[in-house]
Design an enzyme around this catalytic site. Structure first.
Site, mmCIF file in Angstrom:
data_model
loop_
_atom_site.group_PDB
_atom_site.id
_atom_site.type_symbol
_atom_site.label_atom_id
_atom_site.label_comp_id
_atom_site.label_asym_id
_atom_site.label_seq_id
_atom_site.Cartn_x
_atom_site.Cartn_y
_atom_site.Cartn_z
ATOM 1 N N LYS A 267 -6.086 3.756 -2.719
ATOM 2 C CA LYS A 267 -7.386 4.114 -2.129
ATOM 3 C C LYS A 267 -7.256 5.396 -1.312
ATOM 4 O O LYS A 267 -6.460 5.457 -0.377
ATOM 5 C CB LYS A 267 -7.888 2.961 -1.246
ATOM 6 C CG LYS A 267 -9.165 3.289 -0.450
ATOM 7 C CD LYS A 267 -9.652 2.098 0.380
ATOM 8 C CE LYS A 267 -10.799 2.492 1.315
ATOM 9 N NZ LYS A 267 -11.264 1.369 2.167
ATOM 10 N N ASP A 272 -13.389 7.308 6.616
ATOM 11 C CA ASP A 272 -14.397 6.273 6.359
ATOM 12 C C ASP A 272 -15.262 6.046 7.598
ATOM 13 O O ASP A 272 -14.868 5.335 8.521
ATOM 14 C CB ASP A 272 -13.706 4.964 5.942
ATOM 15 C CG ASP A 272 -14.718 3.868 5.622
ATOM 16 O OD1 ASP A 272 -15.926 4.191 5.482
ATOM 17 O OD2 ASP A 272 -14.297 2.699 5.493
ATOM 18 N N LYS A 279 -20.184 2.644 10.821
ATOM 19 C CA LYS A 279 -19.333 1.807 11.674
ATOM 20 C C LYS A 279 -19.659 2.064 13.143
ATOM 21 O O LYS A 279 -20.221 3.105 13.473
ATOM 22 C CB LYS A 279 -17.859 2.183 11.453
ATOM 23 C CG LYS A 279 -17.293 1.795 10.109
ATOM 24 C CD LYS A 279 -15.831 2.232 9.997
ATOM 25 C CE LYS A 279 -15.233 1.869 8.642
ATOM 26 N NZ LYS A 279 -15.145 0.426 8.409
ATOM 27 N N ASP A 349 -20.388 0.675 3.538
ATOM 28 C CA ASP A 349 -19.060 0.615 4.155
ATOM 29 C C ASP A 349 -18.062 -0.154 3.279
ATOM 30 O O ASP A 349 -16.860 -0.148 3.546
ATOM 31 C CB ASP A 349 -19.166 -0.030 5.549
ATOM 32 C CG ASP A 349 -17.957 0.258 6.420
ATOM 33 O OD1 ASP A 349 -17.147 1.125 6.042
ATOM 34 O OD2 ASP A 349 -17.837 -0.378 7.485
ATOM 35 N N GLU A 351 -16.849 0.687 0.513
ATOM 36 C CA GLU A 351 -16.725 1.803 -0.430
ATOM 37 C C GLU A 351 -15.414 1.792 -1.201
ATOM 38 O O GLU A 351 -15.342 2.293 -2.317
ATOM 39 C CB GLU A 351 -16.892 3.125 0.310
ATOM 40 C CG GLU A 351 -15.633 3.682 1.008
ATOM 41 C CD GLU A 351 -15.073 2.787 2.117
ATOM 42 O OE1 GLU A 351 -15.820 1.931 2.628
ATOM 43 O OE2 GLU A 351 -13.888 2.934 2.460
ATOM 44 N N ARG A 353 -13.650 -0.513 -2.682
ATOM 45 C CA ARG A 353 -13.652 -1.243 -3.963
ATOM 46 C C ARG A 353 -14.371 -0.454 -5.056
ATOM 47 O O ARG A 353 -14.046 -0.576 -6.233
ATOM 48 C CB ARG A 353 -14.248 -2.641 -3.761
ATOM 49 C CG ARG A 353 -15.681 -2.672 -3.334
ATOM 50 C CD ARG A 353 -16.065 -3.997 -2.676
ATOM 51 N NE ARG A 353 -15.548 -4.097 -1.309
ATOM 52 C CZ ARG A 353 -15.707 -5.151 -0.524
ATOM 53 N NH1 ARG A 353 -16.353 -6.224 -0.955
ATOM 54 N NH2 ARG A 353 -15.212 -5.164 0.692
#
Ligand code: BES
Ligand code: MN
Ligand code: ZN
Length: 499
Positions: A267, A272, A279, A349, A351, A353
């Site tokens: 990943k 993020d 978040k 959030d 993201e 996967r």
């Protein structure tokens, strides 16, 4: 730090400092330590007798030699009970020495002598463990601290062995250890690097640099390629960011056949924020490390390229930022992954996967026979296992066992969580084939199930390193900040596949 091995008596060492180990509740000294004790007029044995030195795991005692020999100081590092000795404790003991050296690194050259005699360990194994522990404990990330004008001195770690020991085996262990540790350090550096210094494009440049150094094939693919392949997950996550995404494919060829024995998928979210499902701000800075999976697979393949096992390996990294903006993906959107499966976006959030799903489809397109993905995937995994074990999930129990045992050898704990069929219902959607979040309960498992839908029948293992990719307090040879987990596991796994 340089490592050397010499045959001789540690008491005659001519550097500034000597390091030795003592077991807990064991008065008998090894031959090397006995000689040292004699040179120091019995100071070591006296301190043990008086209970000043207990030998407890990671206990450190400094003894000044007061002119009785050339080194001014002896560091006594406790190894704990002999019966409780593990390979990871040997790494941790060496790390204490590495940390001592780190604290002293300055403009002078330091030569340290170290002796370790433990029954039941091959010298090649000991050499590797010591080297890994010392280098990884010594590590610190200082890329953005203004350097003082003083130049740093060199550090030499001299391992002193007794006549009759196999010096070549020791040297080979040190070589293996330094390649593994350098790979872990590469991964740590990439993770520790702030997101403004580690964009998808920069990550791709690092991969290119490593590929040319270690003679790996590399492709760095851009948006047009992702569009052509239908990577709606990667494109969807990337669409909110001003930084263009990258799809990085590194290939190591260890045998003539074209088949790919294993794909390592990492990943690569370089930051993020959560996207529109933003978040909360506390701790958001840690999300510069949301590419720790990517860092691990890139780093591991550089070590693999140096060991040259007879396997073919690809490392695949989907890399993008996850940011909110006027072009960002929205909750409620539906995207189409590379294999045609549609996904309802519940949370932007979730993201990781989405980009992993496309990368796994691509690994399958390349014909990978086995897939391991590594991802800082869920806060839920961190809640479940803390910063000690990474979560492991699989659709193939035999393959999973191999990965767990590669982890054991690396000192990197992988703990299985159940990928039971019943959890699968949680990611069913009314409007698409799947949804990207199954809610708060069993969050690590529903995330793994999402990826499993794309791995399908290919033997696949998923490592959730959200809890272990960084530490906020040092532990043994894992210093504060990025850990470099699970680089050593991946290296061991590939080496094991070759035999
Ligand atoms: N990158 C995070 C997971 C994470 C959290 C990694 C803490 C390291 C430390 C991931 O993309 C994420 O945000 N996951 C969500 C998923 C949820 C929205 C279904 C989570 O775990 O909260
Ligand atoms: Mn996220
Ligand atoms: Zn993430």
């Amino acid at each position: 730090m340089d490592f050397e091995v010499a045959i001789g008596e540690v008491s005659r060492f001519t550097g500034q400092v000597i390091a030795i180990n003592i077991f807990e509740n064991e008065n008998r000294l090894t031959p090397q330590v006995k000689q040292l004790d004699l040179a120091l007029d019995g100071t070591i044995s006296k301190l043990i007798e008086q209970g000043e030195i207990k030998g407890k795991f990671k206990e450190i005692t400094q003894i000044f030699s007061m002119g009785k020999m050339i080194p001014t100081k002896v560091l006594v590092v406790g190894l704990g009970k002999n019966s409780e000795l593990t390979p990871d404790r040997i790494r941790a003991a060496a790390a204490e020495i590495g940390k001592y050296l780190r604290a002293r690194k300055g403009d002078t050259d330091i030569k340290l002598g170290y002796t370790l005699e433990v029954p039941g360990f091959e010298p090649s194994n000991l050499g590797q463990l010591i080297c890994e522990g010392a280098l990884l404990g010594f590590y610190s990330f200082k890329n953005h601290v203004s350097k003082s004008s003083e130049k740093e001195g060199s550090i030499t770690f001299n391992i002193i062995i007794s006549p009759g020991e196999n010096i070549d085996s020791w040297k080979q262990g040190l070589k293996t250890g330094s390649v593994c540790a350098e790979a872990v350090i590469l991964a740590r550096n990439l993770v520790n690097e702030p997101a403004n210094f580690m964009t998808p494009a920069i990550l791709a440049d690092v991969a290119k640099e490593q590929a040319s150094r270690y003679d790996l094939d590399i492709q760095v693919l851009e948006k047009d390629f992702m569009q052509k392949e239908g990577m709606g997950g990667l494109l969807g996550v990337a669409q909110g960011s001003a930084q263009p995404p990258r799809f990085i494919v590194l290939k190591y060829t260890g045998k003539i056949t074209q088949e790919i024995d294993i794909a390592l998928v990492g990943k690569g979210i370089t930051f993020d924020s959560g996207g529109i499902s933003i978040k909360s701000s506390d701790g958001m800075g840690d999300m510069k490390g949301d590419m720790a999976g990517a860092a691990a697979v890139i780093a591991a393949i550089t070590a693999i390229a140096q060991f040259k096992p007879a396997v073919n390996v690809v490392a695949i990294v989907p890399a993008t930022e996850n940011l909110p903006s006027g072009t960002a993906m929205r909750p409620g959107d539906v995207i189409t992954q590379m294999n045609g499966k549609t996904v309802e976006i519940i949370s932007t959030d979730a993201e990781g996967r989405l980009i992993l799903a496309d990368a796994i489809c691509y690994a399958k397109k390349l014909g990978a026979k086995n897939i391991v993905d590594v991802a800082t995937l869920t806060g839920a995994c961190r809640i479940a296992l803390g910063d000690v074990c990474s979560g492991i999930f699989s659709n193939d129990q035999d393959f999973m066992r191999k990965v767990i045992s590669a982890g054991d050898k690396a000192g990197e704990c992988l703990w299985p969580l159940p990928l039971k069929e019943e959890y699968r219902d949680l990611i069913k959607s009314d409007v698409a084939d799947l949804k990207n979040s199954g809610g708060r309960y069993a969050g690590a498992i529903t995330a793994a199930w999402f990826i499993a839908e794309f791995a399908d029948s290919t033997p696949w293992v998923h490592l959730d390193i959200a809890g272990t990719f960084m530490l906020d307090k040092e532990r043994g040879y894992l210093v504060k900040g990025a850990t470099g987990i699970p680089v050593k596991t991946l290296i061991n796994l590939v080496m094991a596949l070759a035999t």
